[in-house]
Every structure is written in structure tokens, then in C-alpha cells.
Design an enzyme around this catalytic site. Sequence first.
Site, PDB file in Angstrom:
ATOM      1  N   GLY A  13     -23.531 -57.147 -17.002  1.00 21.75           N
ATOM      2  CA  GLY A  13     -22.876 -56.186 -16.113  1.00 21.75           C
ATOM      3  C   GLY A  13     -23.571 -56.116 -14.766  1.00 21.75           C
ATOM      4  N   TYR A 156     -20.062 -42.326 -26.352  1.00 24.87           N
ATOM      5  CA  TYR A 156     -21.070 -42.798 -25.388  1.00 24.87           C
ATOM      6  C   TYR A 156     -22.478 -42.325 -25.796  1.00 24.87           C
ATOM      7  CZ  TYR A 156     -23.058 -43.657 -20.684  1.00 24.87           C
ATOM      8  OH  TYR A 156     -23.814 -44.087 -19.616  1.00 24.87           O
TER       9      TYR A 156
HETATM   10  P1  NDP Z   1     -20.328 -49.497 -13.464  1.00 23.97           P
HETATM   11  O1  NDP Z   1     -19.072 -49.011 -14.096  1.00 23.97           O
HETATM   12  O2  NDP Z   1     -20.512 -49.326 -11.999  1.00 23.97           O
HETATM   13  O3  NDP Z   1     -20.535 -51.060 -13.819  1.00 23.97           O
HETATM   14  C1  NDP Z   1     -20.429 -51.475 -15.140  1.00 23.97           C
HETATM   15  C2  NDP Z   1     -20.824 -52.915 -15.247  1.00 23.97           C
HETATM   16  O4  NDP Z   1     -20.726 -53.312 -16.629  1.00 23.97           O
HETATM   17  C3  NDP Z   1     -19.923 -53.843 -14.469  1.00 23.97           C
HETATM   18  O5  NDP Z   1     -20.697 -54.879 -13.909  1.00 23.97           O
HETATM   19  C4  NDP Z   1     -18.982 -54.400 -15.543  1.00 23.97           C
HETATM   20  O6  NDP Z   1     -18.502 -55.699 -15.272  1.00 23.97           O
HETATM   21  C5  NDP Z   1     -19.924 -54.474 -16.721  1.00 23.97           C
HETATM   22  N1  NDP Z   1     -19.202 -54.526 -17.989  1.00 23.97           N
HETATM   23  C6  NDP Z   1     -18.453 -53.556 -18.578  1.00 23.97           C
HETATM   24  N2  NDP Z   1     -17.947 -54.001 -19.733  1.00 23.97           N
HETATM   25  C7  NDP Z   1     -18.398 -55.275 -19.889  1.00 23.97           C
HETATM   26  C8  NDP Z   1     -18.229 -56.265 -20.891  1.00 23.97           C
HETATM   27  N3  NDP Z   1     -17.484 -56.035 -21.976  1.00 23.97           N
HETATM   28  N4  NDP Z   1     -18.828 -57.466 -20.721  1.00 23.97           N
HETATM   29  C9  NDP Z   1     -19.586 -57.720 -19.620  1.00 23.97           C
HETATM   30  N5  NDP Z   1     -19.782 -56.814 -18.629  1.00 23.97           N
HETATM   31  C10 NDP Z   1     -19.189 -55.613 -18.778  1.00 23.97           C
HETATM   32  O7  NDP Z   1     -21.507 -48.814 -14.298  1.00 23.97           O
HETATM   33  P2  NDP Z   1     -22.941 -48.295 -13.815  1.00 23.97           P
HETATM   34  O8  NDP Z   1     -23.543 -49.255 -12.897  1.00 23.97           O
HETATM   35  O9  NDP Z   1     -22.802 -46.884 -13.403  1.00 23.97           O
HETATM   36  O10 NDP Z   1     -23.705 -48.291 -15.213  1.00 23.97           O
HETATM   37  C11 NDP Z   1     -24.527 -49.366 -15.626  1.00 23.97           C
HETATM   38  C12 NDP Z   1     -25.208 -48.965 -16.928  1.00 23.97           C
HETATM   39  O11 NDP Z   1     -25.977 -47.793 -16.708  1.00 23.97           O
HETATM   40  C13 NDP Z   1     -24.244 -48.635 -18.054  1.00 23.97           C
HETATM   41  O12 NDP Z   1     -24.750 -49.069 -19.280  1.00 23.97           O
HETATM   42  C14 NDP Z   1     -24.185 -47.123 -18.022  1.00 23.97           C
HETATM   43  O13 NDP Z   1     -23.819 -46.579 -19.262  1.00 23.97           O
HETATM   44  C15 NDP Z   1     -25.610 -46.796 -17.642  1.00 23.97           C
HETATM   45  N6  NDP Z   1     -25.796 -45.491 -17.057  1.00 23.97           N
HETATM   46  C16 NDP Z   1     -25.134 -45.164 -15.886  1.00 23.97           C
HETATM   47  C17 NDP Z   1     -25.321 -43.916 -15.324  1.00 23.97           C
HETATM   48  C18 NDP Z   1     -24.667 -43.494 -14.053  1.00 23.97           C
HETATM   49  O14 NDP Z   1     -24.822 -42.325 -13.700  1.00 23.97           O
HETATM   50  N7  NDP Z   1     -23.977 -44.348 -13.340  1.00 23.97           N
HETATM   51  C19 NDP Z   1     -26.175 -42.917 -15.983  1.00 23.97           C
HETATM   52  C20 NDP Z   1     -26.808 -43.372 -17.177  1.00 23.97           C
HETATM   53  C21 NDP Z   1     -26.609 -44.614 -17.680  1.00 23.97           C
HETATM   54  P3  NDP Z   1     -17.045 -55.937 -14.603  1.00 23.97           P
HETATM   55  O15 NDP Z   1     -17.129 -55.302 -13.248  1.00 23.97           O
HETATM   56  O16 NDP Z   1     -16.908 -57.413 -14.531  1.00 23.97           O
HETATM   57  O17 NDP Z   1     -16.049 -55.287 -15.489  1.00 23.97           O
END
Ligand code: NDP
Length: 247
Positions: A13, A156
Site C-alpha cells: 500500500g 477494523y
Molecule cells: P489510504 O487509504 O490513504 O491508503 C491505503 C493504501 O493501501 C493504498 O496505497 C492502497 O492501494 C493500499 N491497499 C488497500 N487495499 C489493498 C490491497 N488489497 N492490496 C494492496 N494494497 C492495498 O490509507 P492510509 O495511508 O491512511 O493508511 C495506511 C495504513 O495506516 C493502513 O493500514 C491504516 O489502517 C493505517 N492507519 C491509518 C491511520 C490514519 O489516520 N490515516 C490511523 C491509524 C492507522 P491502492 O491505492 O492501490 O488501492
Amino acid sequence: MANLTGKIAVVTGGSRGIGAAIAKGLGREGATVIINYNHSHEKAQAVVEEIKTMGGSAIALQADISEAEATKVFIEKVLGDFGKIDILVNNAGITRDKTFKKMSFEEWHKVIDTNLSSAFNTCKIALPSMLEQKYGRIINISSVIGQSGGFGQANYAAAKAGLIGFSKSLALETARGGVTVNCICPGYIATEMVNAMPENVKEAIIAQVPMKKLGAPEEISKGVLFICESEYMTGQCLNLNGGIYML
Ligand code: NDP
């Protein structure tokens, strides 16, 4: 900060948000970065170009890491092309928030598969080579919600709490093998995941954060670099949350 020259790093991701910041941080420190994405090809490619502009090395590879077979193909390709994986950041994640009463089986499984089983899928294939070379850094991006629970987030919270238990268990099994396994538990970080929330919900969240602001994705990247450098930290959670939850 951390000299990662010669290291091969995989960030799941890595096309957007926190993952993109982590990939850029690793690239800036000299690692060759493999940026995994699912749908966002152009965004992943833009991160690759940014790293190259900084003088670093990176490629983007598509794989749905919620699928065991697709993940196996992905990680095996990295091992085949680059010979090793030194740093594995399990960052990819999604939300499908609903109160328990309204949450479907599909929403439960999708979130568990993407946020939790994905880490099993990548580690299953990458870990043996880390143990063989007696070096590895596995960093799982959990969440404050995995520690505190979250209203409308049973799926989640379960996945993110599961990642913590998974990391501690794997850390015990790999501690003598030169591989560390740690979690980062971010609070609320300014990415599309949080920006997708209704404005009033976002304002209410910020009001609850002692620092009264969202975190920047780069803060999580700094945490990843710290863990990469640390020789003696394993089975831990690094809590980067503006003080919203103090353990
Ligand atoms: P975003 O929604 O901005 O980005 C999510 C990323 O995960 C994208 O690059 C997406 O790829 C990728 N992704 C999702 N599903 C898949 C899959 N099946 N296979 C491969 N890639 C996948 O999320 P954030 O940057 O906000 O979050 C990143 C991590 O941090 C997550 O695990 C989230 O739970 C965690 N987190 C985030 C917080 C926040 O406040 N933002 C707080 C706490 C934890 P694509 O674009 O190609 O779909």
C-alpha cells in the site's frame, strides 16, 4: 538518519498516504523500495519517480495482498528479482466502518483479510529468506483503534489488535534469528482514509486529540526509520498518536 544503502524494502500500500511517505523515507535513506499497490497504478508510479528524483531506486508492483496466492507471486517475484528482502512494511489497509448491527459478513471479512491476513501472507513468504540471512525488519502498521477499540469499527479494531498479537508472537519466534517484528500504532493521520470522514466527525476527532491536530504521514515514516535502525527493539508498539491514547 538511518543508512539503508543496499537494503531491499517492500512497502505494501505504498501508492498513497502513509505508505507513500514511508516509501519515500526509505528511498531517501538509500534503500531500494518496492512499492506495492492494488488499484492506484499512477500514484504508485509517481512515488517511484519522486524517489528516483531524490537519487534513489524504486519500482511499483501491483498485488492484492488480501489474496494469499497473489501475495505469494508478488513476494516471490521480489525475492527472484532482488535476491532478498531486508525490510517489510505491512502498511496496506482499508476501513469499512459500520456499527456491529449493520456490519455485513462481507465487510467483516474484507477488512480482516486486507488489514490482518495480508501480514500473514507477506511474512509467510518473506520470513524464511530473512532468517536465512539473519537480518530482517518487519514493521506492521496497526492503529490506535486496535488498542482502544472504535465505535463502528469492530472489524477494523479486531484486525489492528490482531496485528499486534501477530507481531508479538512472530517477534518471539524470530528474536534469535536477527529479525525484529514491531508495530506502529498511528493516531489520526491526515490521509485520504481520514479525509473521507464527514467534516463534523473529523472536527470531533481533532477536538479529542491532546495536540489538537492530525498527524502528518511523515511522522509514521520517521517511526519506520527508527525501527529499521534499532537493534534491540522487538515485539513492541510505537505509538505515534498526538497523545490521544496513552498506554
Ligand atoms: P489510504 O487509504 O490513504 O491508503 C491505503 C493504501 O493501501 C493504498 O496505497 C492502497 O492501494 C493500499 N491497499 C488497500 N487495499 C489493498 C490491497 N488489497 N492490496 C494492496 N494494497 C492495498 O490509507 P492510509 O495511508 O491512511 O493508511 C495506511 C495504513 O495506516 C493502513 O493500514 C491504516 O489502517 C493505517 N492507519 C491509518 C491511520 C490514519 O489516520 N490515516 C490511523 C491509524 C492507522 P491502492 O491505492 O492501490 O488501492
